[in-house]
Design a protein around this motif. Structure first.
Motif, PDB file in Angstrom:
ATOM      1  N   ARG A  18       0.837  -1.252  -0.220  1.00 15.65           N
ATOM      2  CA  ARG A  18      -0.090  -0.116  -0.151  1.00 15.65           C
ATOM      3  C   ARG A  18       0.861   1.307  -0.034  1.00 15.65           C
ATOM      4  O   ARG A  18       0.328   2.329  -0.201  1.00 15.65           O
ATOM      5  CB  ARG A  18      -0.733  -0.063   1.281  1.00 15.65           C
ATOM      6  N   ARG A  48       2.848   3.677  -1.464  1.00 16.05           N
ATOM      7  CA  ARG A  48       3.260   4.066  -2.829  1.00 16.05           C
ATOM      8  C   ARG A  48       4.492   4.587  -3.214  1.00 16.05           C
ATOM      9  O   ARG A  48       4.881   4.741  -4.653  1.00 16.05           O
ATOM     10  CB  ARG A  48       2.175   5.269  -3.146  1.00 16.05           C
ATOM     11  N   HIS A  49       5.385   5.012  -2.261  1.00 20.67           N
ATOM     12  CA  HIS A  49       6.654   5.428  -2.687  1.00 20.67           C
ATOM     13  C   HIS A  49       7.774   4.320  -2.367  1.00 20.67           C
ATOM     14  O   HIS A  49       8.903   4.630  -2.535  1.00 20.67           O
ATOM     15  CB  HIS A  49       7.196   6.800  -1.983  1.00 20.67           C
ATOM     16  N   MET A  62      11.339   7.523   3.149  1.00 16.56           N
ATOM     17  CA  MET A  62       9.981   6.509   3.299  1.00 16.56           C
ATOM     18  C   MET A  62      10.213   5.653   4.377  1.00 16.56           C
ATOM     19  O   MET A  62       9.154   4.878   4.730  1.00 16.56           O
ATOM     20  CB  MET A  62       9.833   5.999   1.747  1.00 16.56           C
ATOM     21  N   HIS A  84       8.899   6.465   7.199  1.00 16.00           N
ATOM     22  CA  HIS A  84       7.407   6.728   7.519  1.00 16.00           C
ATOM     23  C   HIS A  84       6.826   5.315   7.533  1.00 16.00           C
ATOM     24  O   HIS A  84       5.860   5.097   8.315  1.00 16.00           O
ATOM     25  CB  HIS A  84       6.907   7.174   5.831  1.00 16.00           C
ATOM     26  N   ARG A 122       4.389   0.840  10.466  1.00 12.93           N
ATOM     27  CA  ARG A 122       4.399  -0.674  10.572  1.00 12.93           C
ATOM     28  C   ARG A 122       4.919  -1.207  11.731  1.00 12.93           C
ATOM     29  O   ARG A 122       5.041  -2.349  11.756  1.00 12.93           O
ATOM     30  CB  ARG A 122       4.760  -1.085   8.993  1.00 12.93           C
ATOM     31  N   ASP A 168      -0.050  -0.841  16.825  1.00  8.22           N
ATOM     32  CA  ASP A 168      -1.217  -1.250  16.180  1.00  8.22           C
ATOM     33  C   ASP A 168      -1.207  -1.765  14.881  1.00  8.22           C
ATOM     34  O   ASP A 168      -2.136  -2.364  14.151  1.00  8.22           O
ATOM     35  CB  ASP A 168      -2.179  -0.160  16.266  1.00  8.22           C
ATOM     36  N   ALA A 169       0.291  -2.369  14.373  1.00  9.36           N
ATOM     37  CA  ALA A 169       0.228  -2.857  13.223  1.00  9.36           C
ATOM     38  C   ALA A 169       0.265  -4.373  13.568  1.00  9.36           C
ATOM     39  O   ALA A 169       0.518  -4.731  14.672  1.00  9.36           O
ATOM     40  CB  ALA A 169       1.656  -2.383  12.570  1.00  9.36           C
TER      41      ALA A 169
HETATM   42  C1  FAD Z   1      -2.609  -0.259  11.552  1.00  6.62           C
HETATM   43  C2  FAD Z   1      -3.190  -0.088  10.084  1.00  6.62           C
HETATM   44  C3  FAD Z   1      -4.442  -0.573   9.862  1.00  6.62           C
HETATM   45  C4  FAD Z   1      -4.907  -0.342   8.438  1.00  6.62           C
HETATM   46  N1  FAD Z   1      -6.071  -0.585   7.982  1.00  6.62           N
HETATM   47  C5  FAD Z   1      -6.643  -0.512   6.725  1.00  6.62           C
HETATM   48  C6  FAD Z   1      -7.775  -0.955   6.244  1.00  6.62           C
HETATM   49  O1  FAD Z   1      -8.619  -1.563   6.880  1.00  6.62           O
HETATM   50  N2  FAD Z   1      -8.018  -0.503   5.007  1.00  6.62           N
HETATM   51  C7  FAD Z   1      -7.574  -0.033   4.130  1.00  6.62           C
HETATM   52  O2  FAD Z   1      -7.554   0.293   2.907  1.00  6.62           O
HETATM   53  N3  FAD Z   1      -6.246   0.290   4.534  1.00  6.62           N
HETATM   54  C8  FAD Z   1      -5.871   0.166   5.686  1.00  6.62           C
HETATM   55  N4  FAD Z   1      -4.421   0.590   6.068  1.00  6.62           N
HETATM   56  C9  FAD Z   1      -3.493   1.242   5.073  1.00  6.62           C
HETATM   57  C10 FAD Z   1      -3.419   2.685   5.173  1.00  6.62           C
HETATM   58  O3  FAD Z   1      -4.662   3.363   5.271  1.00  6.62           O
HETATM   59  C11 FAD Z   1      -2.421   3.161   4.255  1.00  6.62           C
HETATM   60  O4  FAD Z   1      -3.233   3.171   2.954  1.00  6.62           O
HETATM   61  C12 FAD Z   1      -1.286   2.668   4.072  1.00  6.62           C
HETATM   62  O5  FAD Z   1      -0.600   2.395   5.353  1.00  6.62           O
HETATM   63  C13 FAD Z   1      -0.400   3.605   3.154  1.00  6.62           C
HETATM   64  O6  FAD Z   1       0.315   4.850   3.818  1.00  6.62           O
HETATM   65  P1  FAD Z   1       0.244   6.145   3.551  1.00  6.62           P
HETATM   66  O7  FAD Z   1      -1.444   6.549   3.414  1.00  6.62           O
HETATM   67  O8  FAD Z   1       1.040   6.973   4.772  1.00  6.62           O
HETATM   68  O9  FAD Z   1       0.647   6.362   1.957  1.00  6.62           O
HETATM   69  P2  FAD Z   1       2.000   6.081   1.275  1.00  6.62           P
HETATM   70  O10 FAD Z   1       1.829   5.412   0.205  1.00  6.62           O
HETATM   71  O11 FAD Z   1       3.123   5.446   2.417  1.00  6.62           O
HETATM   72  O12 FAD Z   1       2.559   7.420   1.282  1.00  6.62           O
HETATM   73  C14 FAD Z   1       3.256   8.172   2.127  1.00  6.62           C
HETATM   74  C15 FAD Z   1       2.737   9.593   2.335  1.00  6.62           C
HETATM   75  O13 FAD Z   1       2.677  10.335   1.129  1.00  6.62           O
HETATM   76  C16 FAD Z   1       1.595  11.125   1.070  1.00  6.62           C
HETATM   77  N5  FAD Z   1       0.623  10.830  -0.162  1.00  6.62           N
HETATM   78  C17 FAD Z   1       0.927   9.388  -0.845  1.00  6.62           C
HETATM   79  N6  FAD Z   1       0.076   9.538  -1.986  1.00  6.62           N
HETATM   80  C18 FAD Z   1      -0.851  10.605  -1.619  1.00  6.62           C
HETATM   81  C19 FAD Z   1      -2.114  10.792  -2.341  1.00  6.62           C
HETATM   82  N7  FAD Z   1      -2.601  10.339  -3.274  1.00  6.62           N
HETATM   83  N8  FAD Z   1      -2.635  12.053  -1.785  1.00  6.62           N
HETATM   84  C20 FAD Z   1      -2.291  12.806  -0.613  1.00  6.62           C
HETATM   85  N9  FAD Z   1      -1.077  12.386  -0.073  1.00  6.62           N
HETATM   86  C21 FAD Z   1      -0.579  11.238  -0.684  1.00  6.62           C
HETATM   87  C22 FAD Z   1       0.730  11.141   2.436  1.00  6.62           C
HETATM   88  O14 FAD Z   1       1.357  12.072   3.074  1.00  6.62           O
HETATM   89  C23 FAD Z   1       1.257   9.627   2.885  1.00  6.62           C
HETATM   90  O15 FAD Z   1       1.268   9.445   4.270  1.00  6.62           O
HETATM   91  C24 FAD Z   1      -3.917   0.481   7.436  1.00  6.62           C
HETATM   92  C25 FAD Z   1      -2.558   0.833   7.855  1.00  6.62           C
HETATM   93  C26 FAD Z   1      -2.455   0.492   9.175  1.00  6.62           C
HETATM   94  C27 FAD Z   1      -0.812   1.091   9.685  1.00  6.62           C
END
Ligand code: FAD
Length: 247
Positions: free
Chosen positions: A88, A90-91, A195, A198, A203, A207-208
């Protein structure tokens, strides 16, 4: 699970410092010797100065310079469930072992529940294991036995069905649909230091889920050898901060 560092930027913390100092220098960083680049930073040795600067960048949330050094790790034997979670981000760049081209036609299904092909969660075998969202807490021995048996039988049966489907001429890419989400997969992933901070924030947190937390902790161990000032400071000062999502 195994985590190995495959490749990483040489001397990543020198690069972080060069990038950060570039922002505040009149001279061209590309033509200035590193000790001169670091001249105005507090510290007796060059290493002390790097420590001062890196700590300051992390404290102030000046994370851009941490985007320059990059590391590639190989991860062996995580579940498809854990793979879905980590991809999930993206970077991060990924390569994931294919179940389209790699068929598991020669494994003995009876051996599978022992953990060779499938990740066995601790809750399947440990009566005292309390997971993140588990409401029931520890269970009695009879319940634990039933739980383990059901888990193992289901896995074994899924692999038997998979192999039967292959024997009946189904392509591995379609037969794999019956395999469990706990099936193991190998992966290569690359990311920059920012990254990784982050990913660690999200993770390696309490809670992970236990598997992705275990994987992230192992990556952090490799990162601490590769980029020690940054990741030792992260471990000591940043990991438990309130707003863990800043990088
Ligand atoms: C404990 C836990 C439970 C979770 N449960 C679920 C679940 O039930 N269902 C589910 O779908 N996901 C779940 N997730 C996944 C979570 O919602 C994120 O999608 C995932 O962790 C990726 O992290 P991120 O959003 O920080 O994005 P990353 O892809 O890691 O990007 C890093 C940062 O870049 C910025 N960024 C990247 N892309 C964009 C964009 N398009 N727009 C704006 N800013 C952006 C944001 O600041 C983001 O934090 C869970 C995660 C955790 C840790």
């Amino acid at each position: 699970m195994q985590v190995q560092l495959l490749e990483a930027t040489e001397d990543p913390e020198r690069l972080i410092c060069q990038a950060a100092r570039n922002d505040y220098m009149r001279e061209f960083v590309g033509e200035t010797p590193f000790d001169e680049v670091m001249d105005s930073i507090d510290g007796d040795t060059l290493e002390d100065k790097q420590e001062t600067l890196i700590h300051r960048l992390l404290d102030h949330g000046h994370f851009g310079p941490f985007e320059h050094p990059q590391a590639t790790v190989a991860v062996e034997g995580i579940s498809r469930s854990c793979m879905a979670q980590i991809t999930r981000h993206r970077h991060v760049s990924f390569d994931v072992q294919s179940m389209r081209y790699v068929a598991f036609d020669d494994v003995d299904p009876a051996e599978v529940p022992e953990g060779e092909m499938v990740v066995v969660p601790p809750s399947a075998t440990d009566p005292d294991w309390i997971g993140r969202n588990q409401e029931t807490g520890p269970v009695d021995e009879q319940t634990a036995r039933e739980r383990e048996e059901l888990f193992r039988n289901t896995i074994e049966s899924a692999f038997e069905s998979y192999q039967e489907l292959l024997e009946l001429g189904m392509a591995p890419e379609d037969a794999r649909y019956v395999l469990p989400i706990g099936s193991k997969v190998n992966m290569v992933m690359s990311m920059n230091v920012r990254m990784l901070l982050h990913v660690a924030d999200m993770r390696a947190a309490a809670d992970a889920q236990w598997e992705i937390r275990d994987m992230t902790e192992r990556i952090l161990d490799r990162a601490a050898e590769w980029c020690p000032i940054t990741f030792e400071y992260y471990e000591a000062e940043m990991k438990n901060r309130k707003n863990r999502l800043a990088p």
